[in-house]
Write a protein that holds these residues in place. Sequence first.
Motif, PDB file in Angstrom:
ATOM      1  N   HIS A   1       0.845  -1.196   0.000  1.00  0.00           N
ATOM      2  CA  HIS A   1       0.000   0.000   0.000  1.00  0.00           C
ATOM      3  C   HIS A   1       0.879   1.244   0.000  1.00  0.00           C
ATOM      4  O   HIS A   1       1.877   1.311   0.712  1.00  0.00           O
ATOM      5  CB  HIS A   1      -0.898   0.000   1.231  1.00  0.00           C
ATOM      6  CG  HIS A   1      -1.994   1.016   1.177  1.00  0.00           C
ATOM      7  ND1 HIS A   1      -3.227   0.739   0.642  1.00  0.00           N
ATOM      8  CD2 HIS A   1      -2.032   2.311   1.578  1.00  0.00           C
ATOM      9  CE1 HIS A   1      -3.991   1.820   0.725  1.00  0.00           C
ATOM     10  NE2 HIS A   1      -3.286   2.787   1.286  1.00  0.00           N
ATOM     11  N   LEU A   2       0.476   2.227  -0.810  1.00  0.00           N
ATOM     12  CA  LEU A   2       1.232   3.476  -0.907  1.00  0.00           C
ATOM     13  C   LEU A   2       0.829   4.464   0.187  1.00  0.00           C
ATOM     14  O   LEU A   2      -0.351   4.570   0.543  1.00  0.00           O
ATOM     15  CB  LEU A   2       0.998   4.140  -2.265  1.00  0.00           C
ATOM     16  CG  LEU A   2       1.773   3.601  -3.469  1.00  0.00           C
ATOM     17  CD1 LEU A   2       1.335   4.338  -4.722  1.00  0.00           C
ATOM     18  CD2 LEU A   2       3.269   3.749  -3.256  1.00  0.00           C
ATOM     19  N   TYR A   3       1.815   5.198   0.681  1.00  0.00           N
ATOM     20  CA  TYR A   3       1.586   6.263   1.657  1.00  0.00           C
ATOM     21  C   TYR A   3       2.334   7.507   1.197  1.00  0.00           C
ATOM     22  O   TYR A   3       3.408   7.414   0.606  1.00  0.00           O
ATOM     23  CB  TYR A   3       2.075   5.848   3.052  1.00  0.00           C
ATOM     24  CG  TYR A   3       1.234   4.755   3.655  1.00  0.00           C
ATOM     25  CD1 TYR A   3       0.183   5.041   4.514  1.00  0.00           C
ATOM     26  CD2 TYR A   3       1.480   3.424   3.337  1.00  0.00           C
ATOM     27  CE1 TYR A   3      -0.599   4.037   5.049  1.00  0.00           C
ATOM     28  CE2 TYR A   3       0.696   2.407   3.856  1.00  0.00           C
ATOM     29  CZ  TYR A   3      -0.336   2.716   4.716  1.00  0.00           C
ATOM     30  OH  TYR A   3      -1.123   1.719   5.236  1.00  0.00           O
ATOM     31  N   GLU A   4       1.735   8.651   1.481  1.00  0.00           N
ATOM     32  CA  GLU A   4       2.367   9.917   1.143  1.00  0.00           C
ATOM     33  C   GLU A   4       2.746  10.647   2.427  1.00  0.00           C
ATOM     34  O   GLU A   4       1.911  10.864   3.305  1.00  0.00           O
ATOM     35  CB  GLU A   4       1.431  10.802   0.320  1.00  0.00           C
ATOM     36  CG  GLU A   4       2.093  12.108  -0.108  1.00  0.00           C
ATOM     37  CD  GLU A   4       1.144  13.027  -0.860  1.00  0.00           C
ATOM     38  OE1 GLU A   4       1.637  13.855  -1.646  1.00  0.00           O
ATOM     39  OE2 GLU A   4      -0.079  12.930  -0.646  1.00  0.00           O
ATOM     40  N   LYS A   5       4.001  11.013   2.553  1.00  0.00           N
ATOM     41  CA  LYS A   5       4.452  11.793   3.707  1.00  0.00           C
ATOM     42  C   LYS A   5       3.928  13.207   3.534  1.00  0.00           C
ATOM     43  O   LYS A   5       4.257  13.890   2.562  1.00  0.00           O
ATOM     44  CB  LYS A   5       5.979  11.775   3.788  1.00  0.00           C
ATOM     45  CG  LYS A   5       6.540  12.364   5.071  1.00  0.00           C
ATOM     46  CD  LYS A   5       8.061  12.212   5.098  1.00  0.00           C
ATOM     47  CE  LYS A   5       8.650  12.694   6.404  1.00  0.00           C
ATOM     48  NZ  LYS A   5      10.139  12.554   6.427  1.00  0.00           N
ATOM     49  N   THR A   6       3.103  13.646   4.458  1.00  0.00           N
ATOM     50  CA  THR A   6       2.429  14.927   4.288  1.00  0.00           C
ATOM     51  C   THR A   6       2.227  15.587   5.643  1.00  0.00           C
ATOM     52  O   THR A   6       2.636  15.057   6.675  1.00  0.00           O
ATOM     53  CB  THR A   6       1.074  14.729   3.567  1.00  0.00           C
ATOM     54  OG1 THR A   6       0.507  15.993   3.266  1.00  0.00           O
ATOM     55  CG2 THR A   6       0.106  13.922   4.406  1.00  0.00           C
ATOM     56  N   ILE A   7       1.598  16.739   5.649  1.00  0.00           N
ATOM     57  CA  ILE A   7       1.332  17.476   6.882  1.00  0.00           C
ATOM     58  C   ILE A   7      -0.172  17.698   7.004  1.00  0.00           C
ATOM     59  O   ILE A   7      -0.816  18.198   6.083  1.00  0.00           O
ATOM     60  CB  ILE A   7       2.068  18.831   6.890  1.00  0.00           C
ATOM     61  CG1 ILE A   7       3.581  18.610   6.895  1.00  0.00           C
ATOM     62  CG2 ILE A   7       1.665  19.657   8.104  1.00  0.00           C
ATOM     63  CD1 ILE A   7       4.389  19.884   6.806  1.00  0.00           C
ATOM     64  N   GLY A   8      -0.719  17.306   8.139  1.00  0.00           N
ATOM     65  CA  GLY A   8      -2.140  17.486   8.381  1.00  0.00           C
ATOM     66  C   GLY A   8      -2.382  18.191   9.704  1.00  0.00           C
ATOM     67  O   GLY A   8      -1.484  18.295  10.541  1.00  0.00           O
TER      68      GLY A   8
END
Length: 209
Positions: free
Chosen positions: A82-89
């Motif tokens: 499964h793909l994950y995106e490093k992001t800011i929430g």
Amino acid sequence: MFRSYILVVTMLLFCIVVACKQQVHNKKTTTDNTKIAEQNITRHYGDCADDSTCKCPAQFELSDSPRLTHIKDQFYKSETGHLYEKTIGLRNVKGQLTEVEYFNGYFCQEVDPMSFEPLHGWYAKDKNNVYYYRPVSGGMQVSKLNGADPKSFKLLAGHYKYGMDKKFFYDETQIIEGFNPTKTKQLFNNKGEVTAIVGNNKRFKLDMD
């Protein structure tokens, strides 16, 4: 006297049995609640990488990075693929909304990290697809634009939410119906921004914000 003794012993044994059953019930309830909690933090993704039955965590914390493999740029992959995106929430931290960096897995799994290219607006594309790509409170929204052509797709001049390919014009995720790009004229202002599209006896005015 003997009968009273028997009665007391019987009552003590009854209380012990009831207490044991209650303890087993409480343990089972705790176990069941734990399973429910684990299920609640796990979402099912119908478009999970090559497996429609895959159940993958919706997110990983930054401290979980050793459990993920870095692919390219902001993209990571779990052991399940499964793909994950490093992001800011935005998270509620001690009663205040705070920006927190984490790994988000809640987006279209058709993304090709090797060719993924954010455009200058609310769109992105890779070698296979075009995506609606915009910031939201949980990080970045990555939704596939069904049918859009990545080779010809581009933003309209001066805009971030309008785009076009060889077949259609787009207003965010929606096709602007009734306009064939090969037969449509784009109107510009003195800044070089598209203000409207005209074709097939129709006119569509673009929001200038």
